[in-house]
Design a protein around this motif. Structure first.
Motif, PDB file in Angstrom:
ATOM      1  N   MET A   1      40.743   0.362  -4.281  1.00 15.10           N
ATOM      2  CA  MET A   1      40.238   1.713  -4.067  1.00 15.10           C
ATOM      3  C   MET A   1      41.367   2.720  -4.280  1.00 15.10           C
ATOM      4  O   MET A   1      42.489   2.537  -3.811  1.00 15.10           O
ATOM      5  N   SER A   2      41.080   3.787  -5.014  1.00 16.59           N
ATOM      6  CA  SER A   2      42.095   4.790  -5.327  1.00 16.59           C
ATOM      7  C   SER A   2      42.450   5.605  -4.088  1.00 16.59           C
ATOM      8  O   SER A   2      41.596   5.916  -3.254  1.00 16.59           O
ATOM      9  N   GLU A   3      43.733   5.953  -3.989  1.00 20.17           N
ATOM     10  CA  GLU A   3      44.210   6.753  -2.862  1.00 20.17           C
ATOM     11  C   GLU A   3      44.811   8.052  -3.382  1.00 20.17           C
ATOM     12  O   GLU A   3      45.654   8.052  -4.277  1.00 20.17           O
ATOM     13  N   ARG A   4      44.368   9.148  -2.824  1.00 21.65           N
ATOM     14  CA  ARG A   4      44.916  10.453  -3.167  1.00 21.65           C
ATOM     15  C   ARG A   4      45.684  11.017  -1.978  1.00 21.65           C
ATOM     16  O   ARG A   4      45.219  10.934  -0.840  1.00 21.65           O
ATOM     17  N   ARG A   5      46.861  11.588  -2.283  1.00 24.18           N
ATOM     18  CA  ARG A   5      47.665  12.274  -1.270  1.00 24.18           C
ATOM     19  C   ARG A   5      47.911  13.693  -1.749  1.00 24.18           C
ATOM     20  O   ARG A   5      47.852  13.984  -2.956  1.00 24.18           O
ATOM     21  N   VAL A   6      48.209  14.573  -0.812  1.00 26.13           N
ATOM     22  CA  VAL A   6      48.311  16.003  -1.120  1.00 26.13           C
ATOM     23  C   VAL A   6      49.633  16.541  -0.594  1.00 26.13           C
ATOM     24  O   VAL A   6      50.036  16.255   0.543  1.00 26.13           O
ATOM     25  N   PHE A   7      50.309  17.346  -1.437  1.00 24.69           N
ATOM     26  CA  PHE A   7      51.621  17.896  -1.104  1.00 24.69           C
ATOM     27  C   PHE A   7      51.626  19.398  -1.367  1.00 24.69           C
ATOM     28  O   PHE A   7      51.027  19.875  -2.335  1.00 24.69           O
ATOM     29  N   LEU A   8      52.345  20.127  -0.526  1.00 26.59           N
ATOM     30  CA  LEU A   8      52.465  21.581  -0.679  1.00 26.59           C
ATOM     31  C   LEU A   8      53.937  21.958  -0.553  1.00 26.59           C
ATOM     32  O   LEU A   8      54.557  21.772   0.487  1.00 26.59           O
ATOM     33  N   ASP A   9      54.486  22.495  -1.647  1.00 27.01           N
ATOM     34  CA  ASP A   9      55.881  22.945  -1.660  1.00 27.01           C
ATOM     35  C   ASP A   9      55.889  24.470  -1.720  1.00 27.01           C
ATOM     36  O   ASP A   9      55.603  25.054  -2.768  1.00 27.01           O
ATOM     37  N   VAL A  10      56.200  25.100  -0.591  1.00 23.36           N
ATOM     38  CA  VAL A  10      56.276  26.561  -0.523  1.00 23.36           C
ATOM     39  C   VAL A  10      57.722  26.953  -0.797  1.00 23.36           C
ATOM     40  O   VAL A  10      58.588  26.836   0.066  1.00 23.36           O
ATOM     41  N   ARG A  16      53.880  25.402  -5.053  1.00 20.28           N
ATOM     42  CA  ARG A  16      53.378  24.316  -5.894  1.00 20.28           C
ATOM     43  C   ARG A  16      52.561  23.356  -5.048  1.00 20.28           C
ATOM     44  O   ARG A  16      53.014  22.902  -3.996  1.00 20.28           O
ATOM     45  N   GLY A  17      51.366  23.058  -5.517  1.00 19.54           N
ATOM     46  CA  GLY A  17      50.509  22.094  -4.843  1.00 19.54           C
ATOM     47  C   GLY A  17      50.323  20.878  -5.730  1.00 19.54           C
ATOM     48  O   GLY A  17      50.085  21.007  -6.929  1.00 19.54           O
ATOM     49  N   ILE A  18      50.460  19.691  -5.146  1.00 13.74           N
ATOM     50  CA  ILE A  18      50.371  18.448  -5.922  1.00 13.74           C
ATOM     51  C   ILE A  18      49.341  17.522  -5.288  1.00 13.74           C
ATOM     52  O   ILE A  18      49.313  17.344  -4.075  1.00 13.74           O
ATOM     53  N   PRO A 118      41.338  31.814  -3.978  1.00 15.40           N
ATOM     54  CA  PRO A 118      41.907  30.960  -2.927  1.00 15.40           C
ATOM     55  C   PRO A 118      43.366  30.639  -3.226  1.00 15.40           C
ATOM     56  O   PRO A 118      43.759  30.487  -4.391  1.00 15.40           O
ATOM     57  N   GLY A 119      44.179  30.549  -2.175  1.00 20.59           N
ATOM     58  CA  GLY A 119      45.577  30.182  -2.343  1.00 20.59           C
ATOM     59  C   GLY A 119      45.717  28.701  -2.640  1.00 20.59           C
ATOM     60  O   GLY A 119      44.731  27.949  -2.664  1.00 20.59           O
ATOM     61  N   VAL A 120      46.950  28.260  -2.851  1.00 14.43           N
ATOM     62  CA  VAL A 120      47.198  26.865  -3.199  1.00 14.43           C
ATOM     63  C   VAL A 120      46.745  25.931  -2.083  1.00 14.43           C
ATOM     64  O   VAL A 120      46.120  24.894  -2.343  1.00 14.43           O
ATOM     65  N   ARG A 121      47.033  26.283  -0.846  1.00  7.73           N
ATOM     66  CA  ARG A 121      46.622  25.420   0.272  1.00  7.73           C
ATOM     67  C   ARG A 121      45.099  25.251   0.300  1.00  7.73           C
ATOM     68  O   ARG A 121      44.587  24.128   0.455  1.00  7.73           O
ATOM     69  N   GLU A 122      44.381  26.369   0.157  1.00 16.09           N
ATOM     70  CA  GLU A 122      42.924  26.313   0.188  1.00 16.09           C
ATOM     71  C   GLU A 122      42.387  25.496  -0.988  1.00 16.09           C
ATOM     72  O   GLU A 122      41.420  24.734  -0.839  1.00 16.09           O
ATOM     73  N   ALA A 123      43.012  25.657  -2.147  1.00 15.72           N
ATOM     74  CA  ALA A 123      42.574  24.897  -3.319  1.00 15.72           C
ATOM     75  C   ALA A 123      42.793  23.401  -3.119  1.00 15.72           C
ATOM     76  O   ALA A 123      41.950  22.578  -3.503  1.00 15.72           O
ATOM     77  N   LEU A 124      43.924  23.029  -2.518  1.00 17.91           N
ATOM     78  CA  LEU A 124      44.186  21.620  -2.246  1.00 17.91           C
ATOM     79  C   LEU A 124      43.166  21.052  -1.262  1.00 17.91           C
ATOM     80  O   LEU A 124      42.675  19.930  -1.442  1.00 17.91           O
ATOM     81  N   PHE A 126      40.180  21.991  -0.881  1.00 21.06           N
ATOM     82  CA  PHE A 126      38.901  21.859  -1.571  1.00 21.06           C
ATOM     83  C   PHE A 126      38.895  20.628  -2.478  1.00 21.06           C
ATOM     84  O   PHE A 126      37.898  19.904  -2.558  1.00 21.06           O
ATOM     85  N   LEU A 127      40.008  20.370  -3.165  1.00 27.52           N
ATOM     86  CA  LEU A 127      40.081  19.254  -4.098  1.00 27.52           C
ATOM     87  C   LEU A 127      40.060  17.904  -3.400  1.00 27.52           C
ATOM     88  O   LEU A 127      39.425  16.953  -3.871  1.00 27.52           O
TER      89      LEU A 127
END
Length: 346
Positions: A1-10, A16-18, A118-124, A126-127
């Motif tokens: 099963m695929s795993e997604r992680r989320v990162f926010l570099d302010v 930058r959102g990854i 939406p800002g980067v945090r909000e976009a992350l 949502f994704l």
């Protein structure tokens, strides 16, 4: 099963959102402090219709501040020149192309911004739902790695071989190369390579922010079209709605159409000749100063770079000085190559 992680570099002047997929970067969101908010994906505005072209079912819009967008329309919903409407940005501008909008209501008054995107945090959020957002040094390293991979043209394929992704004005061409991929059964080797290429192409196109027409040159002959179509639908599922996938053609290529939403990352990071632009280099310089400042609390730092990079770094340096104090100096060196950035203890 695929795993997604989320990162926010302010960072300083840039966020930058990854999103990573099984440990590899899948998406990179970039928001700079000097970005035009009227043109960001999801922004809502009052727009004035300046021109209507029935032959191409497109209206041209004035967004205010010298900015424009286009509005595709259906024949039965032809807009009226001079009218004011409420629109939402559905596709950001790219390489000489205007932003694309959709109408969400009737408006009145002068063109103006109603609600920022939406800002980067909000976009992350949502994704990727219900996943904690990682910040700090790990996020910075992840963002740096994602940026480096997004800038590459040739990418390794899992199991061997390579994938070359090259955008042009008309389409994005993807070439699959077996390289030294090993296996006794050649047909099985090519089948596995093509399936891996579809999965990697989907991930990398999302990372690079590329859309529109995509032509993928598969390896081998006598393809199992049904299996490849099923694999493509699975790989590009996260890009829906709006993905269209064609069958494998007689020359071994598969064509796809992927919705364009954000401005391609390569356009944001590079200049026309393919070199990193001054803003990208300035951000890298400021990040290096910040990292060194964290490692040398209270120490004075000296940075050196090309004149154009130093100029681009000036507003970012003021923001950094407000955070860590004026304990660094950036020197402009005309003899220095553009991409050479040096930071040391003074």
């Amino acid at each position: 099963m695929s795993e997604r992680r989320v990162f926010l570099d302010v960072g300083i002047g840039v966020t930058r959102g990854i999103v990573t997929l099984d440990g590899r970067p899948e998406r990179m969101l970039l928001q700079r402090n000097d970005d035009e908010p009227r043109l960001a994906l999801g922004a809502r505005l009052i727009a004035r219709i300046t021109k209507v072209e029935p032959a191409i079912a497109t209206a041209f819009l004035d967004l205010g501040g010298g900015h424009e967008a286009i509005l595709p329309f259906k024949p039965e919903a032809r807009p009226v020149r001079g009218g004011a409407i409420v629109i939402e940005i559905r596709s950001e501008p790219r390489d000489g192309k205007l932003a694309v909008a959709r109408q969400v209501g009737e408006g009145e008054g002068a063109p103006r911004l109603l609600a920022e995107a939406p800002g980067v945090r909000e976009a992350l959020e949502f994704l990727v739902r219900d996943v904690p957002i990682i910040e700090g040094r790990e996020a910075r390293r992840t963002a740096d790695d994602a940026e480096a991979e997004a800038l590459e043209t040739i990418h390794p394929l899992p199991g061997g071989g390579t994938l070359a992704i090259e955008p042009t004005r008309a389409l994005t061409a993807i070439d699959v190369d077996l390289g030294e991929r090993k296996g006794v059964d050649a047909k099985r080797v090519t089948r596995h390579a093509n399936h891996a290429a579809l999965a990697e192409s989907a991930r990398l196109l999302r990372l690079k922010g590329l859309g529109g027409l995509v032509v993928l040159d598969l390896v081998g002959r006598g393809h199992d079209g049904a299996a490849l179509l099923a694999a493509a639908r699975l790989a590009f599922g996260p890009d829906n709605p709006g993905v269209a996938i064609g069958p494998v053609g007689r020359f071994g290529t598969m064509e796809l159409s992927i919705p364009r939403r954000t401005r391609p990352l390569l356009e944001r990071l590079r200049q026309a000749d393919g070199a990193l632009n001054d803003r990208t280099l300035a951000e890298r310089l400021i990040r290096r100063i910040q990292v060194e400042a964290e490692a040398q609390p209270g120490g004075r730092l000296a940075a050196s770079c090309a004149p154009a990079v130093a100029k681009a770094a000036e507003p970012l340096a003021r923001l950094l000085a407000a955070r860590i104090g004026a304990r660094f100096v950036i020197t402009s060196d005309p003899a220095r190559p553009r991409e050479r950035l040096d930071v040391a203890v003074a």
